[in-house]
Design an enzyme around this catalytic site. Structure first.
Site, short mmCIF file in Angstrom:
data_model
loop_
_atom_site.label_atom_id
_atom_site.label_comp_id
_atom_site.label_asym_id
_atom_site.label_seq_id
_atom_site.Cartn_x
_atom_site.Cartn_y
_atom_site.Cartn_z
N PRO A 185 0.91 -1.32 -0.19
CA PRO A 185 -0.10 -0.01 -0.03
C PRO A 185 0.82 1.25 0.17
CG PRO A 185 0.06 -1.06 2.23
CD PRO A 185 0.82 -1.79 1.25
N CYS A 186 1.97 1.28 -0.13
CA CYS A 186 2.88 2.53 0.02
C CYS A 186 2.41 3.54 -0.78
CB CYS A 186 4.36 2.08 0.05
SG CYS A 186 4.72 1.20 -1.57
N ARG A 187 1.98 3.05 -2.10
CA ARG A 187 2.02 4.44 -3.09
C ARG A 187 0.28 4.50 -3.27
NH1 ARG A 187 5.98 2.44 -6.35
NH2 ARG A 187 5.26 3.33 -8.38
#
Lengths: 324, 304
Positions: free
Chosen positions: B253-255
């Site tokens: 989910p980092c982006r």
């Protein structure tokens, strides 16, 4: 009619077990149960919403103390028998296990529990052995049902939409889908306007002769949430009819109409069917005369257990390969 | 993770500003998704793993048996991919021209033109897999017991006339070439949307089954075939499912919040305002670029 004397047949339930069920089983076995082989109550569920293959699903929520199936799904009540060795898995007396579970079902019918919670009509046994070194799970499901009575189908099934006005169906669907306690609409009755009547309000277990005595069977529909997409209804109807015959002797020798409630992917009731069952020649066996059936067949139709390999999602060694 | 445990729960809305959402907003967006796409529903998961900041019955979202008719890996041979996003100078997300072609491909298999060497490669792989399956039945390593050993006499004594025998419907797989060897198995995926407290975004998990082989769990390598090859093992990795336990493929989910912010900006420039309710529907739209061949349901068309 050409279909006269056709034995009424049900499609057997089929177990589908999610990986997280085995994960939880392994966790429970290692941390809590250890070498305990006592039976444990677990839950599964079936759905009549866009359903395929008459499936009973099990996932890790099977072990939850407050089991709540997903929307439009219904409880199945299971007995987990997890054996410590492959030998004791193999040597378990399958016929005896089935008989024991079936007799429990009869007790639940006779003492009225199935009227209060009709989902108790869908019991199952899960006999298993977990090889936790290799993450292999051997298992065998049974969905107990009494072989008798065998009875006949009087005509080909009709479509619900061909029999009832659209407005009645829409009203019914609205009440049915939003029923607060879903368990109560797993098995129920409907009148000629498709208004839902609960089993517990119409049937009593202390006055069998009076049950459904005043009811006009032409205007009464015995209804159930059917996980089948085939022309035959799924297995749960079998125990429902069994219960009706046990608790309502007035039905013996008569014809009854059954609504198989099915929802498509748009949540309409278009796939729902109406069956007419001829209960003329039925024979009600005493508890100890009953022959039980229900061990699940594998895909080749053989009476054999199944095995799941869970190394890919559970074995730390295999998993570490994918992190590198 | 430890970081997740130490991160306080997001209380104030950061949706417009940062593209992140609070648990309450996750629930609102989830309710919206479930309402519009009935194939999605809330799930409770293992109650011993429940997160206190989410309602007991609404821990995560799930949709089951989503068809995946062909391998993403093969699609990419035909070169229909393009890079559309370049998020702040980082390596771009890869998307595919998949719009509408799922349906066409059913009638027009020739659209999937694989060059011969690739066909041979796949054929060889299928053959070796079949050989494995035949010799070892269910277990790749041949450690499992032969199920026929469990056959018992006496169990068939009770003849049951009331069992309907359903012949398995031989559904022709739409994507077959002339040779039987290169039949592409239909797979199904279960998709899960979890709330990630650390990134304050949704977090997608997926697990796949081989529909043609009795719903056998796919191996990790097989599942990676259904992930856009530029994302496989980078933005998509094996991760432990926080509500269930076993490891599954997960889209990192980092982006997500950056992409969501971009969507909000584009919408604003067009004079529209994105409501936080639509968050998951938009999320599913952009996640589709990572898993272009998995045909999950999103019924709303978002115009941006």
């Amino acid at each position: 009619m050409s279909d006269k004397n056709k034995v009424f047949q049900y499609v057997q339930l089929k177990s589908v077990v999610s990986p997280d069920f085995w994960y939880k089983l392994a966790e429970t076995k290692l941390n809590i149960e250890k070498l305990n082989e006592n039976s444990k109550n677990i839950f599964g569920s079936f759905t009549n919403f866009n359903s395929q293959n008459c499936v009973v699903n099990l996932d890790c929520t099977a072990f939850n103390s407050h089991f709540k199936p997903r929307i439009n799904s219904f409880h199945c009540h299971g007995t987990l028998l997890n054996r410590n060795t492959i030998e004791s898995f193999k040597d378990s007396d399958k016929a005896e296990l089935l008989k024991k579970e079936g007799e429990q079902l009869i007790d639940n019918i006779v003492n009225g529990l199935c009227l209060e919670d009709p989902t108790l009509l869908v019991p199952f046994i899960l006999l298993s052995y977990a090889d936790l070194k290799k993450y292999n799970f051997y298992y065998w499901f049974a969905f107990p049902a009494s072989i008798d009575p065998v009875f006949y189908e009087n005509s080909t099934p009709q479509k619900l939409v061909d029999v009832f006005p659209q407005q009645d169906i829409a009203n019914f669907n609205d009440t049915y889908r939003n029923f607060e306690d879903q368990r109560l609409v797993s098995f129920f009755l409907c009148n000629e306007k498709l208004e839902i009547k609960l089993l517990k309000d119409l049937i009593r277990c202390d006055n069998l002769e009076g049950n459904l005595k005043e009811v006009d069977l032409n205007l009464t529909y015995f209804s159930f949430s059917d996980p089948s997409e085939y022309e035959n209804p799924a297995w749960p109807l079998r125990n429902f009819v069994f219960m009706l015959l046990k608790l309502c002797p007035n039905l013996i020798g008569k014809q009854i109409k059954v609504i198989s409630v099915r929802q498509d992917s748009k949540r309409t009731l278009t796939p729902s069917l109406i069956f007419t069952l001829d209960l003329q020649a039925v024979k009600i066996n005493e508890k100890d005369e009953i022959k039980w059936t229900g061990w699940e067949r594998n895909n080749q139709g053989k009476l054999l257990p199944k095995m799941s390999s869970m190394g890919e999602s559970m074995d730390p060694e295999k998993l570490s390969d994918h992190f590198s | 993770s430890v970081a997740e445990q130490l991160t306080p729960v997001l209380k104030e809305s950061k949706f417009k500003e940062c593209g992140r959402i609070t648990p309450e907003e996750f629930i609102a967006a989830g309710d919206h998704l479930v309402h519009h796409c009935p194939t999605w529903s809330w799930a409770a998961g293992d109650e011993t793993k429940a997160k206190s900041y989410l309602p007991k019955d609404k821990q995560f979202l799930i949709t089951k048996n989503v068809p995946c008719l062909r391998r993403c890996k093969q699609m990419e041979f035909s070169g229909v991919e393009r890079i559309v996003e370049d998020v702040e100078g980082e390596e771009g997300w890869v998307t595919h021209d998949t719009e509408g072609d799922e349906d066409e491909s059913n009638e027009n298999p020739s659209e999937m033109t694989l060059d011969n060497s690739k066909i041979d490669e796949i054929r060889a792989k299928n053959e070796s897999q079949n050989a494995d399956n035949n010799s070892n039945d269910e277990d790749d390593e041949g450690e499992a017991m032969d199920m026929e050993d469990f056959e018992e006499s006496g169990m068939l004594d009770n003849v049951d006339p009331s069992v309907a025998i359903i012949q398995p419907v031989e559904k022709k797989n739409p994507i077959t070439s002339e040779s039987d060897d290169s039949i592409v198995h239909t797979r199904t995926y279960d998709l899960h949307i979890v709330y990630n407290k650390y990134y304050q975004t949704p977090h997608l998990f997926l697990i796949g089954y081989d529909k043609d082989e009795n719903r056998k769990l796919l191996t990790v390598e097989e599942m990676f075939e259904d992930v856009s090859q530029d994302n496989a093992k980078k933005t998509v990795t094996m991760e432990q499912h926080p509500h269930l336990g076993p490891s599954m493929l997960a889209v990192h989910p980092c982006r997500h919040s950056d992409l969501m912010k971009k969507f909000i900006q584009i919408a604003e420039e067009g004079g529209n305002e994105l409501s936080v309710h639509s968050y998951l529907i938009i999320f599913l739209k952009f996640v589709q670029s990572v898993i272009p061949t998995i045909n999950y349901d999103y019924s709303q068309n978002i115009t941006i």
